[in-house]
Design a protein around this motif. Structure first.
Motif, mmCIF file in Angstrom:
data_model
loop_
_atom_site.group_PDB
_atom_site.id
_atom_site.type_symbol
_atom_site.label_atom_id
_atom_site.label_comp_id
_atom_site.label_asym_id
_atom_site.label_seq_id
_atom_site.Cartn_x
_atom_site.Cartn_y
_atom_site.Cartn_z
ATOM 1 N N LEU A 139 24.149 -26.852 -78.417
ATOM 2 C CA LEU A 139 24.059 -27.800 -77.304
ATOM 3 C C LEU A 139 25.401 -27.931 -76.593
ATOM 4 C CD1 LEU A 139 22.358 -29.830 -75.714
ATOM 5 C CD2 LEU A 139 23.010 -31.577 -77.386
ATOM 6 N N GLU A 140 26.485 -27.916 -77.357
ATOM 7 C CA GLU A 140 27.814 -28.021 -76.736
ATOM 8 C C GLU A 140 28.117 -26.789 -75.893
ATOM 9 O OE1 GLU A 140 32.544 -28.619 -77.845
ATOM 10 O OE2 GLU A 140 31.025 -28.872 -79.409
ATOM 11 N N LEU A 141 27.862 -25.577 -76.438
ATOM 12 C CA LEU A 141 28.130 -24.353 -75.677
ATOM 13 C C LEU A 141 27.277 -24.321 -74.410
ATOM 14 C CD1 LEU A 141 29.456 -21.572 -75.368
ATOM 15 C CD2 LEU A 141 27.579 -20.628 -76.735
ATOM 16 N N PHE A 142 25.999 -24.647 -74.558
ATOM 17 C CA PHE A 142 25.114 -24.664 -73.392
ATOM 18 C C PHE A 142 25.625 -25.649 -72.338
ATOM 19 C CE2 PHE A 142 21.473 -26.651 -71.223
ATOM 20 C CZ PHE A 142 20.982 -25.536 -70.542
ATOM 21 N N SER A 143 26.070 -26.810 -72.783
ATOM 22 C CA SER A 143 26.538 -27.842 -71.854
ATOM 23 C C SER A 143 27.762 -27.393 -71.071
ATOM 24 C CB SER A 143 26.842 -29.135 -72.620
ATOM 25 O OG SER A 143 25.677 -29.652 -73.224
ATOM 26 N N TRP A 144 28.655 -26.668 -71.730
ATOM 27 C CA TRP A 144 29.840 -26.182 -71.017
ATOM 28 C C TRP A 144 29.446 -25.261 -69.870
ATOM 29 C CZ3 TRP A 144 34.128 -28.542 -70.890
ATOM 30 C CH2 TRP A 144 34.664 -29.198 -72.012
ATOM 31 N N HIS A 145 28.375 -24.495 -70.064
ATOM 32 C CA HIS A 145 27.946 -23.566 -69.008
ATOM 33 C C HIS A 145 27.045 -24.245 -67.982
ATOM 34 C CE1 HIS A 145 29.575 -19.752 -70.548
ATOM 35 N NE2 HIS A 145 29.441 -20.322 -71.729
ATOM 36 N N ALA A 146 26.227 -25.186 -68.408
ATOM 37 C CA ALA A 146 25.277 -25.823 -67.490
ATOM 38 C C ALA A 146 25.871 -27.029 -66.756
ATOM 39 C CB ALA A 146 24.024 -26.263 -68.251
ATOM 40 N N PHE A 147 26.830 -27.725 -67.402
ATOM 41 C CA PHE A 147 27.355 -28.965 -66.827
ATOM 42 C C PHE A 147 28.884 -28.984 -66.721
ATOM 43 C CE2 PHE A 147 23.502 -29.961 -69.308
ATOM 44 C CZ PHE A 147 22.664 -30.374 -68.281
ATOM 45 N N LYS A 148 29.540 -27.931 -67.203
ATOM 46 C CA LYS A 148 31.008 -27.895 -67.238
ATOM 47 C C LYS A 148 31.563 -29.069 -68.032
ATOM 48 C CE LYS A 148 31.013 -24.219 -64.753
ATOM 49 N NZ LYS A 148 31.259 -22.903 -65.378
ATOM 50 N N ASN A 149 30.833 -29.441 -69.073
ATOM 51 C CA ASN A 149 31.217 -30.555 -69.933
ATOM 52 C C ASN A 149 30.691 -30.277 -71.329
ATOM 53 O OD1 ASN A 149 32.165 -33.031 -70.817
ATOM 54 N ND2 ASN A 149 31.253 -34.179 -69.122
ATOM 55 N N LEU A 177 21.437 -18.823 -69.685
ATOM 56 C CA LEU A 177 20.570 -19.865 -69.140
ATOM 57 C C LEU A 177 21.375 -21.057 -68.629
ATOM 58 C CD1 LEU A 177 17.569 -19.794 -71.631
ATOM 59 C CD2 LEU A 177 17.807 -18.679 -69.409
ATOM 60 N N GLY A 178 22.486 -21.359 -69.284
ATOM 61 C CA GLY A 178 23.341 -22.430 -68.779
ATOM 62 C C GLY A 178 23.863 -22.117 -67.390
ATOM 63 N N SER A 179 24.310 -20.887 -67.192
ATOM 64 C CA SER A 179 24.818 -20.476 -65.877
ATOM 65 C C SER A 179 23.709 -20.423 -64.839
ATOM 66 C CB SER A 179 25.485 -19.099 -66.001
ATOM 67 O OG SER A 179 26.579 -19.158 -66.900
ATOM 68 N N ALA A 187 13.275 -30.803 -61.880
ATOM 69 C CA ALA A 187 12.042 -30.072 -61.586
ATOM 70 C C ALA A 187 12.274 -28.570 -61.707
ATOM 71 C CB ALA A 187 11.548 -30.423 -60.182
ATOM 72 N N GLU A 188 13.433 -28.097 -61.264
ATOM 73 C CA GLU A 188 13.750 -26.673 -61.369
ATOM 74 C C GLU A 188 13.943 -26.266 -62.826
ATOM 75 O OE1 GLU A 188 16.059 -25.445 -57.313
ATOM 76 O OE2 GLU A 188 17.049 -26.957 -58.565
ATOM 77 N N TRP A 189 14.551 -27.158 -63.613
ATOM 78 C CA TRP A 189 14.709 -26.874 -65.044
ATOM 79 C C TRP A 189 13.350 -26.728 -65.717
ATOM 80 C CZ3 TRP A 189 19.067 -28.073 -68.694
ATOM 81 C CH2 TRP A 189 20.306 -28.001 -68.070
ATOM 82 N N GLU A 190 12.443 -27.653 -65.445
ATOM 83 C CA GLU A 190 11.117 -27.591 -66.057
ATOM 84 C C GLU A 190 10.375 -26.337 -65.617
ATOM 85 O OE1 GLU A 190 10.050 -29.365 -68.371
ATOM 86 O OE2 GLU A 190 11.084 -31.292 -68.340
ATOM 87 N N SER A 191 10.524 -25.977 -64.360
ATOM 88 C CA SER A 191 9.888 -24.761 -63.855
ATOM 89 C C SER A 191 10.435 -23.529 -64.550
ATOM 90 C CB SER A 191 10.101 -24.653 -62.337
ATOM 91 O OG SER A 191 9.541 -23.466 -61.835
ATOM 92 N N GLN A 192 11.766 -23.503 -64.782
ATOM 93 C CA GLN A 192 12.378 -22.358 -65.466
ATOM 94 C C GLN A 192 11.907 -22.255 -66.906
ATOM 95 O OE1 GLN A 192 14.717 -19.935 -64.088
ATOM 96 N NE2 GLN A 192 13.895 -19.002 -65.956
ATOM 97 N N LEU A 193 11.788 -23.383 -67.582
ATOM 98 C CA LEU A 193 11.283 -23.377 -68.959
ATOM 99 C C LEU A 193 9.857 -22.856 -69.025
ATOM 100 C CD1 LEU A 193 12.680 -26.689 -70.493
ATOM 101 C CD2 LEU A 193 12.965 -24.384 -71.429
#
Length: 325
Positions: A139-149, A177-179, A187-193
């Motif tokens: 979750l941390e690695l994903f967050s760095w790529h998806a939220f820069k946090n 996927l984070g990028s 809505a775009e996230w749910e569509s991608q999932l």
């Protein structure tokens, strides 16, 4: 000599880079040979040897063939303390040409090798298997790529956890996927999932597929059969079943384990979910939407529909009669 092995996308190269950056000041002579598999497929082993020799001696060597390069490496390096990273090898001949033996290098040298194939590490002093991330790390690695946090933005925690669960602790998929999802709406996230549920991301599949492409024909068939029909089944039972289909399944399963394409846990066959999805992409990609043309049908509903409509056009075709997905 130290080996780091594991399936594609687990971060073996990243680990090797981190080790190199941490310890390279201790060495006057050092070389990082990036993605040897790719380099030798585009050029040849002589070019990789030239890169290694040039990094160490600080001059371009005059060599024309592999044996000449081996001779120069042994002559010039045997009394030097050297650090070499040999990244992403996939053939024994690559090791033989670059770091063939301990006595090629001086006392205190360190050779670090990364590979997807455990069997290539038979002669190293130590080997370490790269592991997938736990949920918190993922979750941390994903967050760095998806939220820069280091954690998801407000309102995105639940959907982020769904993405992380899909990725199964694989750093490659978390980064891709984070990028892809950064600065997109819920809505775009749910569509991608929803899309990932039907078809995995092409960038992830292509990176994972490198290991499959390196198999021989019978090993590919065993991998696809296990992916479609035998996940969770007893290894010895599956070997007997596949042997009856004309495969040498005992050695084939061992090869797939060594190349991190399947795992055996308590004698049960298993694999990463994304590798299973990759296998199903390989089977269906040439005839999307036309399961009667696929070599294997793992979904009972699709199998029944094909039989009902008599739409089989590929022979022989394998069905999931006893082993549903």
């Amino acid at each position: 000599m130290v080996g780091i092995w594991g399936m594609g996308g687990l971060g073996k190269t990243t680990a090797a880079k981190a080790i190199y950056n941490q310890i390279h000041p201790q060495f006057e002579f050092k070389s990082f040979l990036a993605d040897v598999r790719d380099a030798t497929s585009k050029h040849d082993l002589v070019d990789v040897q030239k890169k290694l020799i040039s990094d160490i001696l600080k001059k371009k060597p005059e060599i024309s063939y592999v044996d000449e390069g081996i001779g120069l490496i042994k002559q010039q390096f045997r009394h030097r303390k050297i650090l070499v990273i040999v990244d992403n090898i996939d053939k024994e001949e690559q090791l033989d040409a670059i770091v063939g033996s301990h006595d090629w290098f001086g006392l205190g040298s360190r050779i670090i090798i990364t590979t997807r194939d455990e069997r290539l590490l038979l002669n190293v002093n130590k080997k370490f298997q790269a592991k997938k991330m736990n949920e918190e790390e993922a979750l941390e690695l994903f967050s760095w790529h998806a939220f820069k946090n280091s954690c998801p933005d407000q309102g995105y925690l639940e959907v982020s956890e769904k993405v992380v669960s899909y990725c199964g602790g694989l750093p490659l998929s978390l980064e891709v996927l984070g990028s892809l999802l950064i600065k997109r709406s819920l809505a775009e996230w749910e569509s991608q999932l929803e899309e990932l549920g039907r078809y995995p991301d092409e960038n992830i599949v292509n990176r994972l597929r490198i290991s499959f492409d390196g198999l021989c024909r019978s090993e590919k068939a065993i991998f696809l059969d296990i992916s479609c029909f035998f996940i969770g089944e007893d290894k010895d039972y599956v070997a007997k079943r596949l042997d009856k289909c004309g495969f040498s399944a005992t050695i084939g399963i061992s090869v797939l384990c060594e190349r991190c394409l399947i795992t055996v846990e308590q004698n049960k066959l298993n694999k990463h979910d994304l590798l299973r999805e990759m296998a199903r992409v390989i089977i269906s990609e040439k005839s999307l939407g036309h399961p009667g043309k696929w070599s294997r049908l793992w979904n009972r509903q699709e199998a029944a529909e094909v039989l009902r409509n008599k739409s089989v056009s590929t022979f022989p075709i394998k069905f999931c009669i006893m082993h549903p997905a």
